[in-house]
Each structure stands twice: as C-alpha cells, then as structure tokens.
Motif scaffolding. Structure first.
Motif, PDB file in Angstrom:
ATOM      1  N   VAL A 341      -2.939  -0.073   4.055  1.00 62.61           N
ATOM      2  CA  VAL A 341      -3.637  -0.282   2.784  1.00 62.61           C
ATOM      3  C   VAL A 341      -3.397   0.879   1.827  1.00 62.61           C
ATOM      4  O   VAL A 341      -3.130   0.690   0.632  1.00 62.61           O
ATOM      5  CB  VAL A 341      -5.160  -0.438   3.042  1.00 62.61           C
ATOM      6  CG1 VAL A 341      -5.946  -0.371   1.733  1.00 62.61           C
ATOM      7  CG2 VAL A 341      -5.428  -1.739   3.761  1.00 62.61           C
ATOM      8  N   PHE A 342      -3.457   2.111   2.337  1.00 63.65           N
ATOM      9  CA  PHE A 342      -3.313   3.285   1.475  1.00 63.65           C
ATOM     10  C   PHE A 342      -1.891   3.423   0.941  1.00 63.65           C
ATOM     11  O   PHE A 342      -1.688   3.814  -0.207  1.00 63.65           O
ATOM     12  CB  PHE A 342      -3.713   4.549   2.245  1.00 63.65           C
ATOM     13  CG  PHE A 342      -5.116   4.511   2.771  1.00 63.65           C
ATOM     14  CD1 PHE A 342      -6.203   4.474   1.905  1.00 63.65           C
ATOM     15  CD2 PHE A 342      -5.358   4.483   4.136  1.00 63.65           C
ATOM     16  CE1 PHE A 342      -7.498   4.425   2.376  1.00 63.65           C
ATOM     17  CE2 PHE A 342      -6.654   4.434   4.621  1.00 63.65           C
ATOM     18  CZ  PHE A 342      -7.727   4.406   3.738  1.00 63.65           C
ATOM     19  N   VAL A 343      -0.909   3.105   1.772  1.00 63.36           N
ATOM     20  CA  VAL A 343       0.491   3.191   1.340  1.00 63.36           C
ATOM     21  C   VAL A 343       0.769   2.149   0.257  1.00 63.36           C
ATOM     22  O   VAL A 343       1.384   2.448  -0.772  1.00 63.36           O
ATOM     23  CB  VAL A 343       1.445   2.997   2.542  1.00 63.36           C
ATOM     24  CG1 VAL A 343       2.904   2.950   2.077  1.00 63.36           C
ATOM     25  CG2 VAL A 343       1.247   4.118   3.561  1.00 63.36           C
ATOM     26  N   LEU A 344       0.285   0.935   0.469  1.00 63.77           N
ATOM     27  CA  LEU A 344       0.477  -0.117  -0.532  1.00 63.77           C
ATOM     28  C   LEU A 344      -0.263   0.201  -1.827  1.00 63.77           C
ATOM     29  O   LEU A 344       0.184  -0.146  -2.923  1.00 63.77           O
ATOM     30  CB  LEU A 344       0.001  -1.456   0.023  1.00 63.77           C
ATOM     31  CG  LEU A 344       0.832  -2.044   1.183  1.00 63.77           C
ATOM     32  CD1 LEU A 344       0.155  -3.274   1.756  1.00 63.77           C
ATOM     33  CD2 LEU A 344       2.247  -2.399   0.708  1.00 63.77           C
ATOM     34  N   LYS A 379      10.831   9.338  -3.284  1.00 62.01           N
ATOM     35  CA  LYS A 379      10.457  10.666  -2.810  1.00 62.01           C
ATOM     36  C   LYS A 379       9.003  10.678  -2.332  1.00 62.01           C
ATOM     37  O   LYS A 379       8.687  11.259  -1.287  1.00 62.01           O
ATOM     38  CB  LYS A 379      10.648  11.703  -3.916  1.00 62.01           C
ATOM     39  CG  LYS A 379      10.367  13.144  -3.443  1.00 62.01           C
ATOM     40  CD  LYS A 379      10.556  14.134  -4.555  1.00 62.01           C
ATOM     41  CE  LYS A 379      10.411  15.561  -4.008  1.00 62.01           C
ATOM     42  NZ  LYS A 379       9.187  15.795  -3.247  1.00 62.01           N
ATOM     43  N   LYS A 380       8.133  10.027  -3.077  1.00 55.38           N
ATOM     44  CA  LYS A 380       6.705  10.010  -2.746  1.00 55.38           C
ATOM     45  C   LYS A 380       6.460   9.378  -1.378  1.00 55.38           C
ATOM     46  O   LYS A 380       5.800   9.973  -0.515  1.00 55.38           O
ATOM     47  CB  LYS A 380       5.951   9.234  -3.828  1.00 55.38           C
ATOM     48  CG  LYS A 380       4.475   9.046  -3.580  1.00 55.38           C
ATOM     49  CD  LYS A 380       3.801   8.339  -4.756  1.00 55.38           C
ATOM     50  CE  LYS A 380       4.351   6.934  -4.926  1.00 55.38           C
ATOM     51  NZ  LYS A 380       3.721   6.218  -6.060  1.00 55.38           N
ATOM     52  N   ILE A 381       7.008   8.185  -1.159  1.00 58.62           N
ATOM     53  CA  ILE A 381       6.808   7.481   0.116  1.00 58.62           C
ATOM     54  C   ILE A 381       7.554   8.181   1.238  1.00 58.62           C
ATOM     55  O   ILE A 381       7.044   8.301   2.361  1.00 58.62           O
ATOM     56  CB  ILE A 381       7.254   6.006   0.009  1.00 58.62           C
ATOM     57  CG1 ILE A 381       6.507   5.287  -1.118  1.00 58.62           C
ATOM     58  CG2 ILE A 381       7.035   5.281   1.324  1.00 58.62           C
ATOM     59  CD1 ILE A 381       5.027   5.172  -0.926  1.00 58.62           C
ATOM     60  N   ASN A 382       8.758   8.677   0.953  1.00 56.62           N
ATOM     61  CA  ASN A 382       9.548   9.379   1.981  1.00 56.62           C
ATOM     62  C   ASN A 382       8.842  10.635   2.471  1.00 56.62           C
ATOM     63  O   ASN A 382       8.874  10.958   3.657  1.00 56.62           O
ATOM     64  CB  ASN A 382      10.934   9.732   1.440  1.00 56.62           C
ATOM     65  CG  ASN A 382      11.841   8.511   1.346  1.00 56.62           C
ATOM     66  OD1 ASN A 382      11.463   7.424   1.779  1.00 56.62           O
ATOM     67  ND2 ASN A 382      13.021   8.683   0.780  1.00 56.62           N
ATOM     68  N   GLN A 409      -1.667  13.889   0.151  1.00 56.50           N
ATOM     69  CA  GLN A 409      -0.646  13.098  -0.531  1.00 56.50           C
ATOM     70  C   GLN A 409      -1.192  11.744  -0.965  1.00 56.50           C
ATOM     71  O   GLN A 409      -0.921  11.279  -2.083  1.00 56.50           O
ATOM     72  CB  GLN A 409       0.565  12.891   0.394  1.00 56.50           C
ATOM     73  CG  GLN A 409       1.300  14.176   0.780  1.00 56.50           C
ATOM     74  CD  GLN A 409       1.821  14.916  -0.442  1.00 56.50           C
ATOM     75  OE1 GLN A 409       2.602  14.387  -1.224  1.00 56.50           O
ATOM     76  NE2 GLN A 409       1.377  16.152  -0.604  1.00 56.50           N
ATOM     77  N   LEU A 410      -1.950  11.107  -0.096  1.00 57.04           N
ATOM     78  CA  LEU A 410      -2.504   9.794  -0.435  1.00 57.04           C
ATOM     79  C   LEU A 410      -3.579   9.900  -1.522  1.00 57.04           C
ATOM     80  O   LEU A 410      -3.629   9.083  -2.441  1.00 57.04           O
ATOM     81  CB  LEU A 410      -3.094   9.142   0.820  1.00 57.04           C
ATOM     82  CG  LEU A 410      -2.083   8.724   1.896  1.00 57.04           C
ATOM     83  CD1 LEU A 410      -2.798   8.278   3.160  1.00 57.04           C
ATOM     84  CD2 LEU A 410      -1.160   7.621   1.395  1.00 57.04           C
TER      85      LEU A 410
END
Length: 584
Positions: A341-344, A379-382, A409-410
């Motif tokens: 949920v947080f990544v999406l 870059k953010k997700i990586n 980061q999240l």
C-alpha cells in the motif's frame, strides 16, 4: 486534578475556558500515570523488562528455551507480576498457592511416579519466586522499577504532597487496590476528594454490572452519601434507533447517511463510537462532505493497518536471503513489495506502469530471483528496494537503522491525500523510536526469528495516533476513549456481542478462579468496565443510533450486544420517555 486519560485533560481545559470565558489561573491537570511518574520517574518499559527476564531465564534454566519460545509465556508472567504489585499481594504467598494448585492437578490416587513432563512442569512453578526476585534485582541494578511497582511503593508509604496542595481524582471507574489505598490515604488526610459521573439507575441496582466498581469505590474510599450520583438515565427523553445490517460495512453507510442529514451545530455535539474498531478505514472513506472537520482518536492497533503487511515484507526478504544464501530478491518478495500500500501510494502513474511490466515479465519468463540493482523503476523506488535488500547478517543495529530509513523514505514520499497511510507510518516510527535505544544498549545473542519476535513485541500494542483537535468537529473514537466525555448525539457502530463487551480473554498464567479469590480482575470485572463506559454515555445523550451486523459470513458472534437487549427490555420499562425504533 488527576484524570484517567490525556484526552480528558484536554476536554477539561476546554470546559474551563468555556465556563469562565477567558484566561484563568487553572489547576494543574494530569493523568494518574503522569502523577505517579512524577514521584517515580525511573520506570522501565515493557521491552527492557522482557530482555531482563530472558537473562534471568538463561541463568535459572540449565537448558533455556529460544527467545521466541520464551516470549510465549514470559509476557503472561510479566502481566501477572504487575497484577501482584498493583493489587498489593504478597508474591511469596501467591507463588506458593500456585505451586500447590499445580501439584494437586498433577496428583493421582494410584501414587504412581509422575512423568518427566509433569516433573518439568512442576519445576517451573517452583522456580517462579526465583524469576520474580532475580528480575527485581536486575532492574534495581540499572536503577529501574516497573510501573506497577511504582504504584505499590506509592500505596505503601504516606503520600508526600505540599501543604497547600489538594488533589481531585475525577472520572475513575475501575480502581486497583494500590490506587484505592493511595486515594483513601489522601482523603483521610483531607488532602483529596473523589468525583465520578454516575447514575442511580445502575449504582443502586446491586447486580447491575455498570455500577460494580462505583459501589466498590464508595465503600472502599469511605464515601458517605456522595453528591455526584445523578438520576437522568431513567428520567429523560431519549430516542434510540437500532439498525440491523446484513453486511458489516453496511453500518458505515448508516452512519454516513445520518451525518449527511445533520447541521454544523448538531455535528459539533455528535460522536461516532466504534465498538468494532476495524470499521475505521471504511468510515474514514465515507465521511460526507458536510462534516467538515473530523477528529479520530481510538485504540486501533497498528497490527490492523497496512503496517503489519509492510513489516512482514521487510522480514520475509531477510529470511529468504538467509534461506537461499543469495543477494538477489525472491520473486514472491518482489511482487509483494510492488503491491505494498505504501509503495503504491508514493508511486507515480509511470512508476506503477513500470512495476506492472516487471511483474508481467517475472511471471512470463519464470524469473525466480532478480537482482535489485538491475530493476530500473525510478530512483525513488529503487532506493527503497535497495535498502530493503541490504543483508542484516545478525547486526541488529543495522536492522533498526534500515527499518527507520525505509520509514523516512516512505513518509517523505507521501502527500496530503494519503493522510491515513502517513499517520500509520508516523505512529509506527514513533513506536519503534525507543527500540533504537534498546538495541544500542545491547541485545542478548539471538537469531533473526528471535529478533523479529522481540521487534513485534515492542510495537504490536501501539495504536494509531490519528487525530486532530479533540474539542471541535465530529469526534470519532473507540469506546475506551469516551471516558468523561458527553455528547447529545451518538452513532455507535459494530454493537455486536463480542465487540461490546469484548470477549478477549484475560492473558494470565494464574487460573481465573484463583485470580477471583485474590481479588484480581477476571472476565466479569473486565465486562463491568465496558458496561460502565457504555451506560455513562447515556447520561447526556438525547439521540442514539446503534448498528449491529447479522452477516453469517463473518467470524464471531452475530448477536446484538447484551447492552442493546438491556435497553430494549429493562430501560424501556423504567423510562417511559424512551422512544425505541428498529430498522433493517
């Protein structure tokens, strides 16, 4: 003024301002825990207690259990140690009686030799005094005491307060033996008084569970004819609307429809009380636009939010890295990460598209392992994925550092539109903040599985800190947060037996019959607490909408709460001004 909760402190301060219409020299207001801690500031947290008890376990037992096995019973033992102190019991007598009970259970008439398992079981109960004594010694060695011990010490001595000081204990229902002793001593010294909002409807009925603790307090505190018992529940107009919902989430629709019909002035005097706190997510998403400001304060555990799944993902990646002895990420873990949920929530549409493409290629080409560095999402997700894949190698300082980096980061990536997710992460990071210090102090040697158990033990009881101004707008709260608060209109959701009162068992190693004999809280006392919370809400309310679900596909009881039945069968016959309406 000593109060049961921080929320009550805020409401009382606001009430004083409203009453006097301007600045005044107000009394000092604090919770009872804050007041006790002002006398004993050296209290220890639960995680440090657990670690110290594990050290005791390793010293006492010739073949100590692993930490994860130890935790299964150690937390119950610590709860019982606390109860012994809060209720001023003699620990040696309690442990001796417990040992006698267990020996009787293992005794047989044929006088045959007991088995090895039975002998080991009995030895555990014989060693309980050692566990208790050695734990106290270890805590004293670092200058700490438990919170329960601070209450006991306060009760065993003459309370030290200034000559000009006077204490008002307000709003307390269920008092422990140590609290009763402290308050009684101060009342006898003419240094304190005791106030609670109570009603003759349940106080003068000797079998009514809502007045159980108040009747006990009146007797124990030697209060003669207290002036704070009113008569309103059975002598006022009250509209009660009971709505049966075929589906659990249908209750939220009932609340939304009623809120949409209210004026701004009515909303200011309305509270939505969640007997079933799992309805919070659906409720937040269905609050009508006319509500404006909604403030949420409830004990929703973080384990019932997406945080639980996120923590599982973090640890599963580490477990599989050790299991497969690889720097790559297992395909199931990668897919789990991309569906978080947080990544999406922080991903752009373009980033979500790339993740969908990676997911398709992973399945189509049967890629069991993938190298995180080669996954070009953004870059953010990586950065988040690479931080997840750093091997801890039993370095727990590195582990907590990486977990908090991921939180940061999240949190930085979430926008204002993701307020619920943001508050979940902020509450989680705040909950593990002190764990950072504990890890720095040093942990016993433990496996990844044991560290995971300890980590969960530290934060799993933390609640969602998701609230705004607690005195303005619509108030949304759990039943425990309603103490000392009054509303003209109540919307109570999830009013099923098992939710109100809750049917959660008491976590203890002491048999319930023996607990009752010792004067410790049992199931009946626990239900008495919830009964008073509910009936106290009736004092000032004029309109109540109560919903319950009859959905047969839900786990647990689908019966309406006993309190609703009591209103229908008992209050309706006592109060001729009660208007009762049933809907489906």
């Amino acid at each position: 003024i000593i109060l049961p909760s921080q929320r009550a402190v805020k409401y009382l301060a606001n009430a004083l301002v409203s009453t006097y219409g301007g600045p005044i020299l107000a009394p000092k207001m604090l919770t009872i825990d804050q007041w006790i801690r002002s006398h004993y500031p050296n209290t220890v947290d639960n995680t440090r207690q657990l670690i110290k008890l594990f050290e005791v376990h390793q010293e006492i037992e010739s073949t100590p259990e692993s930490f994860e096995d130890f935790v299964q019973w150690a937390t119950l033992l610590l709860n019982d140690f606390d109860d012994i102190d809060r209720y001023l019991l003699n620990p040696d007598e309690v442990f001796q009686n417990l040992q006698d009970i267990k020996e009787l259970e293992a005794w047989n008439l044929e006088e045959s030799e007991i088995s090895v398992t039975q002998r080991k079981f009995l030895e555990f109960w014989e060693k309980l005094p050692q566990y208790h004594q050695k734990l106290q010694q270890k805590l004293e060695a670092i200058g700490k005491i438990t919170s329960a011990r601070s209450y006991r010490l306060m009760a065993e001595k003459t309370p030290q307060i200034g000559e000009e000081d006077y204490l008002i204990f307000a709003g307390f229902n269920a008092l422990s033996a140590s609290e009763i002793t402290i308050i009684r001593k101060l009342i006898r010294l003419n240094k304190a008084s005791f106030l609670i909002d109570a009603d003759t409807y349940y106080v003068q009925d000797n079998i009514h569970e809502a007045g159980m603790f108040i009747r006990k307090s009146i007797q124990s505190l030697e209060l003669n004819n207290p002036s704070w018992i009113n008569n309103s529940v059975a002598d006022k107009p009250l509209e009660l609307r009971i709505v049966e919902c075929p589906q659990k989430t249908g209750q939220v629709k009932v609340a939304a429809d009623e809120l949409a019909s209210l004026t701004p002035e009515e909303i200011e005097n309305t509270a939505v009380v969640l007997a079933d706190e799992s309805l919070i997510s659906a409720l937040v998403q269905n609050i009508p636009s006319n509500v404006g400001q909604a403030n949420i304060t409830l004990g929703l555990p973080l384990t019932q939010t997406p945080i639980k799944s996120w923590v599982e993902t973090i640890f599963r990646i580490q477990e599989n890295k050790k299991r497969f002895k690889t720097a790559a990420i297992y395909h199931a873990d990668l897919l789990g990460f991309m569906h978080q949920v947080f990544v999406l929530a922080i991903a752009t549409e373009k980033e979500r598209g790339k993740m969908a493409e990676i997911e398709y290629n992973t399945s189509a080409k049967n890629k069991v392992f993938q190298t995180p560095q080669k996954l070009d999402i953004s870059k953010k997700i990586n950065d988040i994925l690479l931080a997840l894949c750093v091997s801890w190698n039993d370095d727990w300082k590195l582990a907590i550092k990486q977990i908090r980096f991921l939180n940061e980061q999240l949190i930085n990536g979430l926008g204002k539109t993701n307020e619920f997710e943001l508050n979940c992460l902020l509450s989680f990071d705040n909950a593990i903040n002190t764990f950072n210090t504990i890890v720095d102090e040093g942990l016993p040697v433990m496996s990844l599985k044991s560290f995971k158990t300890l980590f969960y033990q530290h934060w799993h009881k933390a609640n969602l800190a998701y609230h705004g101004n607690p005195t303005k707008g619509l108030q949304i709260m759990g039943i425990l947060e309603t103490r000392m608060l009054d509303f003209e209109r109540l919307i109570i959701l999830g009013f099923n037996e098992g939710s109100l009162p809750t049917n959660n068992p008491i976590k203890t190693l002491i048999p319930l019959d023996f607990r009752s004999m010792l004067g410790l809280p049992s199931t009946r006392e626990k239900q008495g607490v919830f009964a008073h919370h509910f009936y106290r809400l009736l004092h000032e309310s004029k309109h109540i909408t109560a919903t319950y679900t009859s959905a047969s596909d839900q786990l647990g009881s689908q019966e309406k709460s006993r309190y609703l039945l009591q209103l229908e069968l008992e209050l309706a016959s006592s109060n001729p001004q009660l208007t009762l309406r049933h809907e489906m």
